[in-house]
Motif scaffolding. Structure first.
Motif, PDB file in Angstrom:
ATOM      1  N   ALA A 107       0.792  -1.001  -0.053  1.00  6.16           N
ATOM      2  CA  ALA A 107       0.203   0.015   0.107  1.00  6.16           C
ATOM      3  C   ALA A 107       0.833   1.373  -0.042  1.00  6.16           C
ATOM      4  O   ALA A 107       2.063   1.259   0.416  1.00  6.16           O
ATOM      5  CB  ALA A 107      -0.964  -0.257   1.171  1.00  6.16           C
ATOM      6  N   ARG A 108       0.444   2.176  -0.482  1.00  6.64           N
ATOM      7  CA  ARG A 108       0.793   3.467  -0.512  1.00  6.64           C
ATOM      8  C   ARG A 108       0.759   4.171   1.123  1.00  6.64           C
ATOM      9  O   ARG A 108       1.726   4.917   1.462  1.00  6.64           O
ATOM     10  CB  ARG A 108       0.022   4.657  -1.286  1.00  6.64           C
ATOM     11  N   ALA A 109      -0.219   3.780   1.544  1.00  7.63           N
ATOM     12  CA  ALA A 109      -0.490   4.158   2.931  1.00  7.63           C
ATOM     13  C   ALA A 109      -1.328   3.453   3.765  1.00  7.63           C
ATOM     14  O   ALA A 109      -2.159   2.819   3.071  1.00  7.63           O
ATOM     15  CB  ALA A 109      -1.099   5.667   3.018  1.00  7.63           C
ATOM     16  N   VAL A 110      -1.293   3.255   5.005  1.00  6.40           N
ATOM     17  CA  VAL A 110      -2.202   2.669   5.888  1.00  6.40           C
ATOM     18  C   VAL A 110      -2.851   3.826   6.727  1.00  6.40           C
ATOM     19  O   VAL A 110      -2.175   4.386   7.363  1.00  6.40           O
ATOM     20  CB  VAL A 110      -1.553   1.596   6.801  1.00  6.40           C
ATOM     21  N   VAL A 111      -4.228   3.713   6.836  1.00  6.66           N
ATOM     22  CA  VAL A 111      -5.017   4.737   7.650  1.00  6.66           C
ATOM     23  C   VAL A 111      -5.238   3.823   8.918  1.00  6.66           C
ATOM     24  O   VAL A 111      -6.223   3.263   8.848  1.00  6.66           O
ATOM     25  CB  VAL A 111      -5.981   5.348   6.884  1.00  6.66           C
ATOM     26  N   ARG A 112      -4.890   4.417  10.039  1.00 11.16           N
ATOM     27  CA  ARG A 112      -5.313   3.825  11.362  1.00 11.16           C
ATOM     28  C   ARG A 112      -6.328   4.757  11.791  1.00 11.16           C
ATOM     29  O   ARG A 112      -6.424   5.797  12.063  1.00 11.16           O
ATOM     30  CB  ARG A 112      -4.315   3.658  12.315  1.00 11.16           C
ATOM     31  N   THR A 113      -7.688   3.772  12.332  1.00  5.80           N
ATOM     32  CA  THR A 113      -8.691   4.405  12.950  1.00  5.80           C
ATOM     33  C   THR A 113      -8.650   4.067  14.226  1.00  5.80           C
ATOM     34  O   THR A 113      -7.921   3.207  14.739  1.00  5.80           O
ATOM     35  CB  THR A 113      -9.966   3.938  12.274  1.00  5.80           C
ATOM     36  N   GLY A 114      -9.783   4.575  15.030  1.00  7.09           N
ATOM     37  CA  GLY A 114      -9.944   4.037  16.386  1.00  7.09           C
ATOM     38  C   GLY A 114     -10.867   2.862  16.436  1.00  7.09           C
ATOM     39  O   GLY A 114     -11.124   2.625  17.575  1.00  7.09           O
ATOM     40  N   GLU A 115     -11.170   2.430  15.447  1.00  6.17           N
ATOM     41  CA  GLU A 115     -12.131   1.266  15.555  1.00  6.17           C
ATOM     42  C   GLU A 115     -11.520   0.012  16.527  1.00  6.17           C
ATOM     43  O   GLU A 115     -10.392  -0.442  16.071  1.00  6.17           O
ATOM     44  CB  GLU A 115     -12.502   0.780  14.121  1.00  6.17           C
ATOM     45  N   THR A 116     -12.405  -0.621  16.968  1.00  2.69           N
ATOM     46  CA  THR A 116     -11.972  -1.760  17.865  1.00  2.69           C
ATOM     47  C   THR A 116     -12.535  -3.172  17.436  1.00  2.69           C
ATOM     48  O   THR A 116     -12.585  -4.069  18.063  1.00  2.69           O
ATOM     49  CB  THR A 116     -11.935  -1.559  19.438  1.00  2.69           C
ATOM     50  N   THR A 117     -13.304  -3.193  16.433  1.00  2.00           N
ATOM     51  CA  THR A 117     -14.193  -4.341  16.001  1.00  2.00           C
ATOM     52  C   THR A 117     -13.229  -5.078  15.264  1.00  2.00           C
ATOM     53  O   THR A 117     -12.527  -4.410  14.338  1.00  2.00           O
ATOM     54  CB  THR A 117     -15.448  -3.757  15.259  1.00  2.00           C
ATOM     55  N   PRO A 118     -13.005  -6.470  15.592  1.00  2.00           N
ATOM     56  CA  PRO A 118     -11.922  -6.992  14.891  1.00  2.00           C
ATOM     57  C   PRO A 118     -12.212  -7.537  13.619  1.00  2.00           C
ATOM     58  O   PRO A 118     -13.202  -7.224  13.042  1.00  2.00           O
ATOM     59  CB  PRO A 118     -12.153  -8.487  15.702  1.00  2.00           C
ATOM     60  N   TYR A 119     -11.065  -7.222  12.655  1.00  3.06           N
ATOM     61  CA  TYR A 119     -11.177  -7.452  11.286  1.00  3.06           C
ATOM     62  C   TYR A 119     -11.719  -6.443  10.435  1.00  3.06           C
ATOM     63  O   TYR A 119     -12.184  -6.572   9.419  1.00  3.06           O
ATOM     64  CB  TYR A 119     -11.656  -8.749  10.926  1.00  3.06           C
ATOM     65  N   THR A 120     -11.776  -5.277  11.088  1.00  2.00           N
ATOM     66  CA  THR A 120     -12.436  -4.012  10.433  1.00  2.00           C
ATOM     67  C   THR A 120     -11.669  -3.378   9.597  1.00  2.00           C
ATOM     68  O   THR A 120     -11.007  -2.269  10.252  1.00  2.00           O
ATOM     69  CB  THR A 120     -13.294  -3.208  11.181  1.00  2.00           C
ATOM     70  N   ASN A 121     -11.127  -3.957   8.535  1.00  5.27           N
ATOM     71  CA  ASN A 121     -10.015  -3.259   7.542  1.00  5.27           C
ATOM     72  C   ASN A 121     -10.330  -3.548   6.096  1.00  5.27           C
ATOM     73  O   ASN A 121     -11.140  -4.439   5.733  1.00  5.27           O
ATOM     74  CB  ASN A 121      -8.551  -4.187   7.816  1.00  5.27           C
ATOM     75  N   VAL A 122      -9.999  -2.638   5.388  1.00 10.53           N
ATOM     76  CA  VAL A 122     -10.404  -2.740   3.981  1.00 10.53           C
ATOM     77  C   VAL A 122      -9.047  -2.292   2.882  1.00 10.53           C
ATOM     78  O   VAL A 122      -8.337  -1.495   3.508  1.00 10.53           O
ATOM     79  CB  VAL A 122     -11.561  -1.997   3.655  1.00 10.53           C
ATOM     80  N   VAL A 123      -8.519  -2.725   2.011  1.00 13.62           N
ATOM     81  CA  VAL A 123      -7.630  -2.554   1.241  1.00 13.62           C
ATOM     82  C   VAL A 123      -8.153  -2.028  -0.065  1.00 13.62           C
ATOM     83  O   VAL A 123      -9.082  -2.725  -0.722  1.00 13.62           O
ATOM     84  CB  VAL A 123      -6.695  -3.637   0.491  1.00 13.62           C
ATOM     85  N   LEU A 124      -8.241  -0.686  -0.359  1.00 21.38           N
ATOM     86  CA  LEU A 124      -8.813  -0.010  -1.567  1.00 21.38           C
ATOM     87  C   LEU A 124      -7.756   0.276  -2.723  1.00 21.38           C
ATOM     88  O   LEU A 124      -6.760   0.588  -2.313  1.00 21.38           O
ATOM     89  CB  LEU A 124      -9.355   1.440  -1.083  1.00 21.38           C
ATOM     90  N   SER A 125      -8.250  -0.301  -3.938  1.00 16.00           N
ATOM     91  CA  SER A 125      -7.379   0.042  -5.143  1.00 16.00           C
ATOM     92  C   SER A 125      -7.948   1.323  -5.845  1.00 16.00           C
ATOM     93  O   SER A 125      -9.111   1.216  -6.144  1.00 16.00           O
ATOM     94  CB  SER A 125      -7.312  -1.181  -5.826  1.00 16.00           C
ATOM     95  N   ALA A 126      -6.990   2.011  -6.137  1.00 18.90           N
ATOM     96  CA  ALA A 126      -7.468   3.356  -6.768  1.00 18.90           C
ATOM     97  C   ALA A 126      -7.869   2.985  -8.237  1.00 18.90           C
ATOM     98  O   ALA A 126      -7.192   2.349  -8.967  1.00 18.90           O
ATOM     99  CB  ALA A 126      -6.442   4.331  -6.742  1.00 18.90           C
ATOM    100  N   GLY A 127      -8.859   3.505  -8.684  1.00 18.70           N
ATOM    101  CA  GLY A 127      -9.469   3.614 -10.002  1.00 18.70           C
ATOM    102  C   GLY A 127      -9.135   4.981 -10.666  1.00 18.70           C
ATOM    103  O   GLY A 127      -8.381   5.747 -10.505  1.00 18.70           O
ATOM    104  N   VAL A 128      -9.735   5.127 -11.884  1.00 18.40           N
ATOM    105  CA  VAL A 128      -9.631   6.376 -12.702  1.00 18.40           C
ATOM    106  C   VAL A 128     -10.840   6.998 -12.989  1.00 18.40           C
ATOM    107  O   VAL A 128     -11.860   6.132 -13.061  1.00 18.40           O
ATOM    108  CB  VAL A 128      -8.723   5.960 -14.189  1.00 18.40           C
TER     109      VAL A 128
END
Length: 130
Positions: A107-128
């Motif tokens: 990834a170009r970046a990982v954005v860390r939130t305050g979320e504590t629900t397990p496995y609440t993660n997403v990898v987004l791929s940029a489109g055009v």
């Protein structure tokens, strides 16, 4: 001042500089951030900001071509996607959590939130947009 929803300078700059296929991870507070990607740490305390709030702000400005989530985030009973997946304009690909963590290294970046629900993660791929 910007007119759009996203006011965070680092996050806004990241989205403005994405190219086709670049990856951005939005993660919960426990997702490990590998060496390499830029770390944008928004976590203030447990639950602040929530994952869905950050995802909504990012989606308001980012063209998303594809998304990947951890299979472990799906309902154990019926395999249903988490409710927040409805925010995505694409159906996410499901991989195991270990694969998602390996993907986050690209990834170009990982954005860390305050979320504590397990496995609440997403990898987004940029489109055009054209």
């Amino acid at each position: 001042m910007k007119r759009t929803a996203l006011l965070h300078a680092e996050l806004s700059h990241l989205i403005a500089t994405l190219g086709h296929g670049d990856l951005v991870v939005i993660g919960d507070a426990g997702l490990p951030v590998p060496p390499g990607p830029q770390r944008i740490d928004l976590a203030v305390t447990r639950g602040v900001p929530r994952f869905t709030e950050v995802l909504a702000a990012v989606l308001s400005e980012m063209e998303v071509e594809s998304a990947t989530i951890a299979r472990e985030a799906c309902s154990a009973a019926d395999g249903a996607l988490p409710p927040w997946c409805a925010m995505l304009a694409v159906e996410p690909q499901c991989v195991n959590h270990a694969q998602l963590k390996r993907l986050s290294r690209q990834a170009r970046a990982v954005v860390r939130t305050g979320e504590t629900t397990p496995y609440t993660n997403v990898v987004l791929s940029a489109g055009v947009v054209f």
